[in-house]
Design a protein around this motif. Structure first.
Motif, short mmCIF file in Angstrom:
data_model
loop_
_atom_site.label_atom_id
_atom_site.label_comp_id
_atom_site.label_asym_id
_atom_site.label_seq_id
_atom_site.Cartn_x
_atom_site.Cartn_y
_atom_site.Cartn_z
N ALA A 151 8.89 0.65 -1.75
CA ALA A 151 8.48 0.27 -0.40
C ALA A 151 7.03 -0.21 -0.41
O ALA A 151 6.26 0.07 -1.34
N VAL A 152 6.66 -0.92 0.64
CA VAL A 152 5.28 -1.40 0.76
C VAL A 152 4.33 -0.20 0.76
O VAL A 152 4.54 0.77 1.49
N ALA A 153 3.31 -0.26 -0.08
CA ALA A 153 2.38 0.85 -0.20
C ALA A 153 1.64 1.08 1.11
O ALA A 153 1.18 0.13 1.75
N PRO A 154 1.51 2.32 1.57
CA PRO A 154 0.78 2.60 2.81
C PRO A 154 -0.72 2.39 2.62
O PRO A 154 -1.21 2.27 1.49
N LYS A 155 -1.41 2.37 3.71
CA LYS A 155 -2.87 2.27 3.64
C LYS A 155 -3.42 3.54 3.00
O LYS A 155 -2.92 4.65 3.25
N PRO A 156 -4.45 3.42 2.17
CA PRO A 156 -5.00 4.59 1.49
C PRO A 156 -5.38 5.72 2.44
O PRO A 156 -5.20 6.90 2.10
N GLU A 157 -5.87 5.39 3.63
CA GLU A 157 -6.29 6.44 4.54
C GLU A 157 -5.11 7.25 5.09
O GLU A 157 -5.29 8.34 5.65
N ASN A 158 -3.90 6.72 4.94
CA ASN A 158 -2.71 7.44 5.40
C ASN A 158 -2.04 8.24 4.29
O ASN A 158 -1.01 8.89 4.52
#
Length: 494
Positions: free
Chosen positions: A40-47
């Motif tokens: 899946a598309v990698a989430p934002k690092p802050e999440n």
């Protein structure tokens, strides 16, 4: 590794499968946790948050990703590399000790109090033994739901749950699907595949790539004890003595996984059977780390580059292997098989082969072998004495080679027995205990390969030279052995 946030983020963004099982990524915005290689598309690092175990992620309220199935990723290689209390505890939990004996039983095996075990596991893994065992039960339940036609009540019992309600609640919480929905989802994905064989559970055992299977399956096939093991139709097969009953397994290499077929007399043994098969094939190893270290030595670099990802062939029963190691002292592979086959015919338990092949017996347990007549053994008197002394020590628990054993203590107690020399101690440490740094400096095949590579050949000098290969000397042995054309190094041909 999960504490190194920057490194974890890079691994997730690269979808690096090498780190599957090392840590788990949880996504705050979706409430799910994944393996690092999730497509899946990698989430934002802050999440992103990171967890050292699936149990830790589940305990924090995250559910397993339906796409990458993080609960089915390879196990952390740390538990097979380390010999400390946490690693020993994880090996025992993997063998189902908490389900059978509770946290108290786990603590007794480790020689600690239950409170000490709880504290150490929570500090390193973010979850205690009960949570870790619960996560394992959930994974076992999923396998049974998706790969068998068993009623849900039997699955709950087989996976180790105390009640149907707990089973239903756990599956729903961990996978965000009910057991029935999991089965329906799996059935849709099986369209066009061969029908399941009644009584046989089929699954895929994941591993970290690369994997060179030649010496792994070659060794198991070449040393197979007739009646207990065999190579047939491109698969290694053997019988299994398990806590609640017995079973048989068929294992075949594939490019991305190991095809595994299990037949069990009691479904409660599924978890421990899978753990033993993974251990047998060394599937939780980190081949990149191993090969990088060994390749720093110019004498080994070419061997590694030629066939990277060699594994250490291990065992499903440490006591059985120790007995077979003594039977194999100073004799050929064929002679060792003959000696073992005689023991099996005389003292093994007869079973039926669920695969329709040549599996006829379970290897005898140590309590049964303790009653054997030494005079009936066709071997020198001194070796008969060594064998019976070893069997007596194993049967009495004086030598502990199990998953929770202390490797240093096991080496000492084993080496103190008459007739057990350094070669036997190290081969048992390598294949039965699973010590990745065990080294057979006196082995003839190792010394022959060392001479061909221009390495020292005397045990002392070779041991000093092998310091460059630590902590992976057991893998160096596999690369050295593979320079010979002995059958143990070759994938069997039909």
């Amino acid at each position: 590794m999960y504490r190194d946030r920057e490194r974890c983020v890079r691994a997730v963004q690269a979808r690096d499968a090498r780190f599957d099982g090392w840590f788990f990524i949880a996504v705050r915005t979706t409430g799910i946790y994944c393996r690092p290689s999730c497509p899946a598309v990698a989430p934002k690092p802050e999440n992103m948050t990171f967890h050292p175990s699936a149990a830790s992620a589940q305990g924090a309220g995250f559910r397993a990703c339906k796409r990458c199935r993080p609960d089915a990723s390879p196990g952390s290689p740390e538990w097979n590399v380390r010999a400390d209390a946490v690693a020993r505890a994880m090996r025992l939990i993997g063998e189902g000790v908490v389900d059978r004996e509770g946290v108290g039983g786990l603590a007794r095996r480790l020689g600690y109090s239950a409170r000490q075990v709880e504290r150490q596991l929570k500090a390193e893994l973010g979850a205690g033994p009960l949570a870790l065992a619960r996560a394992q039960r959930a994974q076992t339940a999923r396998l049974l739901i998706e790969t068998s036609a068993l009623p849900m009540g039997d699955i709950a019992y087989g996976a180790g749950f105390a009640s149907i309600r707990t089973f239903n609640d756990t599956v729903q919480e961990v996978f965000a699907l009910s057991p029935t929905e999991l089965r329906e989802r799996a059935a849709r994905g099986r369209s066009g595949r061969p029908a399941a064989v009644p009584g046989v559970i089929g699954l895929r055992l994941p591993f970290r790539r690369p994997l060179t299977p030649d010496n792994l399956f070659g060794h198991l096939a070449a040393t197979a004890v007739p009646g207990v093991e065999e190579w047939r139709a491109g698969s290694y097969r053997r019988t299994l003595r398990l806590p609640y009953g017995h079973g048989a397994v068929s294992l075949a290499p594939a490019p991305t996984h190991i095809d595994c077929r299990l037949a069990l007399t009691d479904q409660r043994d599924l978890t421990v059977a899978i753990a033993r098969c993974r251990r047998l094939l060394d599937l939780d190893a980190d081949p990149v780390a191993v090969d990088e270290q060994l390749s720093r030595d110019p004498q080994l670099a070419e061997l590694v580059a030629k066939a990277p990802g060699r594994r250490v062939p291990r065992t499903v029963d440490a006591a059985e292997f120790a007995v077979r190691a003594v039977l194999g002292q100073q004799v050929s592979t064929a002679a060792a098989r003959t000696h073992a086959a005689r023991l099996v015919r005389a003292y093994g338990t007869e079973v039926e082969d669920p695969f329709g092949g040549g599996l006829t017996h379970l290897f005898p347990d140590m309590q049964t072998l303790a009653g054997l007549d030494p005079e009936a053994l066709a071997m020198p008197r001194s070796r008969r004495g060594t064998l019976t002394t070893l069997i007596a020590a194993l049967a009495a628990g004086e030598v502990d080679l199990g998953g929770g054993s202390d490797w240093a203590r096991a080496r000492r107690t084993l080496g103190a027995l008459p007739g057990i020399g350094p070669w036997t101690v190290e081969v048992v440490a390598m294949r039965a205990l699973g010590d990745p740094d065990a080294f057979l400096a006196s082995d003839l095949g190792v010394r022959k390969a060392a001479a061909a590579l221009g390495l020292p050949v005397s045990p002392g000098a070779l041991t000093r030279r092998a310091a460059l290969w630590q902590p992976w000397r057991a893998y160096a042995v596999q690369y050295l052995w593979a320079t010979d054309d002995h059958p143990i190094n070759l994938m069997p041909q039909e």
